[in-house]
Design a protein around this motif. Structure first.
Motif, PDB file in Angstrom:
ATOM      1  N   GLU A  21       0.834  -1.200   0.000  1.00  0.00           N
ATOM      2  CA  GLU A  21       0.000   0.000   0.000  1.00  0.00           C
ATOM      3  C   GLU A  21       0.872   1.255   0.000  1.00  0.00           C
ATOM      4  O   GLU A  21       0.528   2.250  -0.664  1.00  0.00           O
ATOM      5  N   ALA A  22       1.997   1.212   0.673  1.00  0.00           N
ATOM      6  CA  ALA A  22       2.894   2.361   0.702  1.00  0.00           C
ATOM      7  C   ALA A  22       3.475   2.650  -0.682  1.00  0.00           C
ATOM      8  O   ALA A  22       3.579   3.809  -1.104  1.00  0.00           O
ATOM      9  N   GLU A  23       3.839   1.583  -1.390  1.00  0.00           N
ATOM     10  CA  GLU A  23       4.378   1.760  -2.742  1.00  0.00           C
ATOM     11  C   GLU A  23       3.310   2.314  -3.679  1.00  0.00           C
ATOM     12  O   GLU A  23       3.601   3.162  -4.541  1.00  0.00           O
ATOM     13  N   TRP A  24       2.064   1.859  -3.523  1.00  0.00           N
ATOM     14  CA  TRP A  24       0.968   2.382  -4.340  1.00  0.00           C
ATOM     15  C   TRP A  24       0.774   3.876  -4.069  1.00  0.00           C
ATOM     16  O   TRP A  24       0.545   4.665  -4.998  1.00  0.00           O
ATOM     17  N   GLN A  25       0.888   4.270  -2.831  1.00  0.00           N
ATOM     18  CA  GLN A  25       0.724   5.679  -2.481  1.00  0.00           C
ATOM     19  C   GLN A  25       1.807   6.530  -3.135  1.00  0.00           C
ATOM     20  O   GLN A  25       1.535   7.643  -3.609  1.00  0.00           O
ATOM     21  N   VAL A  26       3.024   6.021  -3.182  1.00  0.00           N
ATOM     22  CA  VAL A  26       4.124   6.757  -3.802  1.00  0.00           C
ATOM     23  C   VAL A  26       3.859   6.955  -5.298  1.00  0.00           C
ATOM     24  O   VAL A  26       4.012   8.061  -5.845  1.00  0.00           O
ATOM     25  N   VAL A  27       3.447   5.879  -5.975  1.00  0.00           N
ATOM     26  CA  VAL A  27       3.173   5.950  -7.417  1.00  0.00           C
ATOM     27  C   VAL A  27       2.007   6.894  -7.690  1.00  0.00           C
ATOM     28  O   VAL A  27       2.042   7.699  -8.637  1.00  0.00           O
ATOM     29  N   PHE A  28       0.983   6.814  -6.854  1.00  0.00           N
ATOM     30  CA  PHE A  28      -0.189   7.683  -7.024  1.00  0.00           C
ATOM     31  C   PHE A  28       0.185   9.153  -6.804  1.00  0.00           C
ATOM     32  O   PHE A  28      -0.277  10.038  -7.532  1.00  0.00           O
ATOM     33  N   GLN A  29       1.028   9.409  -5.822  1.00  0.00           N
ATOM     34  CA  GLN A  29       1.450  10.786  -5.555  1.00  0.00           C
ATOM     35  C   GLN A  29       2.260  11.356  -6.723  1.00  0.00           C
ATOM     36  O   GLN A  29       2.136  12.545  -7.062  1.00  0.00           O
ATOM     37  N   LYS A  30       3.051  10.511  -7.372  1.00  0.00           N
ATOM     38  CA  LYS A  30       3.785  10.968  -8.566  1.00  0.00           C
ATOM     39  C   LYS A  30       2.813  11.326  -9.683  1.00  0.00           C
ATOM     40  O   LYS A  30       2.983  12.344 -10.375  1.00  0.00           O
ATOM     41  N   TYR A  31       1.786  10.504  -9.877  1.00  0.00           N
ATOM     42  CA  TYR A  31       0.764  10.773 -10.896  1.00  0.00           C
ATOM     43  C   TYR A  31       0.044  12.090 -10.607  1.00  0.00           C
ATOM     44  O   TYR A  31      -0.264  12.859 -11.526  1.00  0.00           O
ATOM     45  N   GLN A  32      -0.174  12.375  -9.324  1.00  0.00           N
ATOM     46  CA  GLN A  32      -0.895  13.588  -8.929  1.00  0.00           C
ATOM     47  C   GLN A  32      -0.128  14.869  -9.262  1.00  0.00           C
ATOM     48  O   GLN A  32      -0.712  15.954  -9.273  1.00  0.00           O
TER      49      GLN A  32
END
Length: 346
Positions: free
Chosen positions: A55-66
């Protein structure tokens, strides 16, 4: 060694590569139609092979997309779960690209070491490898064009990306034909058929490029009636917005061209089919001509239905798939009608 002396393993390798590239085109179409193509904002050839696992890795990828315009201007209400849905299509598209690279490069080294790739065949395979690398680079350049102020990929780069895929498939099919084609009787009217097949191939390729422009501009959603465009042959709104400076960036005009160039393709294919019936062609070649005509009819019908139903994913992808098949058959007919002598290894 003449052109038919290569082992069956080389032919199977090349055909496997062509099939994987076709699969890549299909997944690329799904990625585009589901608006997934800008979900991965980095191009990490090695580390990008492994998707987020926690879940932490998903949050990092999502934050980059944002941090990029597609989220900020279009998908600002998207949550992590929705992001995962678009991420997986783009991830699968890139993963398949890496698989294709391995499928081409590892057997290449093996066949080269065994002496199966020499002369013209080695040069042809090296061309395929170069085209494959160019295809990967163009894929990233296409994505990069949508990571700027305008959160949409360049339709010119999208068309170039598709054309490189066609160049790859075409080069592979031509090479396989060189390795496997048996001599056949010279048909009547060969110069006419040779010229006609080349004209058909050029027209099909031009229509596919227009289709890529339509896709990149999302112009398939502009006028969803047929044969007229909202009751008009050449809409007044289009007349008001069209200029010499924007005719290839005007989605309405590109859709207009795509509609009526299809008719040109139909006429050219029919003409080639009628002349082929009188030429005394071998059954295999005539079968390709029949297949060309059938695929043309299917493609036109698919194009109309896709337009009327406002480009659903399944129909849009099928339309793209048949376009690649149509190109492939047109190319093989050019090969059959060629006048070139058999290739030699030297």
């Amino acid at each position: 060694m003449n052109k038919t002396a290569a082992p069956k393993g080389v032919v199977l390798w090349l055909l496997t590569g062509a099939f994987l590239i076709l699969l890549m085109v299909i997944i690329g179409g799904i990625t585009r139609l589901t608006n997934s193509g800008l979900s991965m904002v980095e191009w990490n050839v090695i580390s990008g092979t492994i998707p987020p696992l926690s879940e932490a890795e998903w949050q990092v990828v999502f934050q980059k997309y944002q941090q990029f315009p597609e989220y900020q201007k279009i998908n600002f209400s998207m949550d992590l779960q929705a992001f995962k849905q678009i991420f997986w299509w783009e991830y699968l598209h890139r993963l398949l690209g890496r698989v294709i690279g391995v499928v081409f490069f590892v057997p290449f080294l093996l066949f080269l070491g065994r002496g199966y790739l020499k002369g013209w065949l080695l040069r042809r395979v090296l061309l395929i490898l170069v085209l494959g690398m160019a295809q990967g680079a163009m894929g990233w350049l296409m994505v990069k064009s949508g990571l700027e102020d305008n959160p949409h990929v360049s339709h010119f780069r999208l068309a170039a990306h598709l054309c490189l895929a066609l160049a790859l498939i075409g080069t592979i099919l031509w090479t396989v034909a060189d390795l496997t084609a048996a001599p056949s009787a010279t048909p009547k009217h060969l110069p006419t058929l040779r010229k006609g097949s080349k004209v058909v191939l050029i027209a099909v390729l031009g229509q596919i490029i227009l289709g890529a422009f339509v896709a990149g501009l999302k112009a398939g959603l502009y006028y969803n009636t047929f044969p007229l465009m909202n009751g008009e042959f050449f809409p007044r709104l289009l007349q008001e917005t069209l200029t010499w400076g924007n005719f290839l960036e005007n989605g309405s005009f590109v859709q207009f061209l795509h509609r009526w160039v299809a008719l040109v393709v139909v006429v050219l294919v029919l003409r080639l089919w009628l002349k082929s019936r009188l030429a005394g062609l071998p059954s295999g070649t005539m079968g390709l001509v029949h297949l060309l005509l059938a695929l043309t009819g299917v493609q036109v019908a698919l194009g109309i239905v896709t337009l009327l139903y406002q480009v659903p994913v399944a129909l849009g992808v099928l339309h793209q798939l048949v376009a690649v098949l149509l190109f492939s058959v047109a190319l093989l007919l050019v090969y059959r009608f060629r006048a070139a002598p058999a290739l030699q290894t030297a």
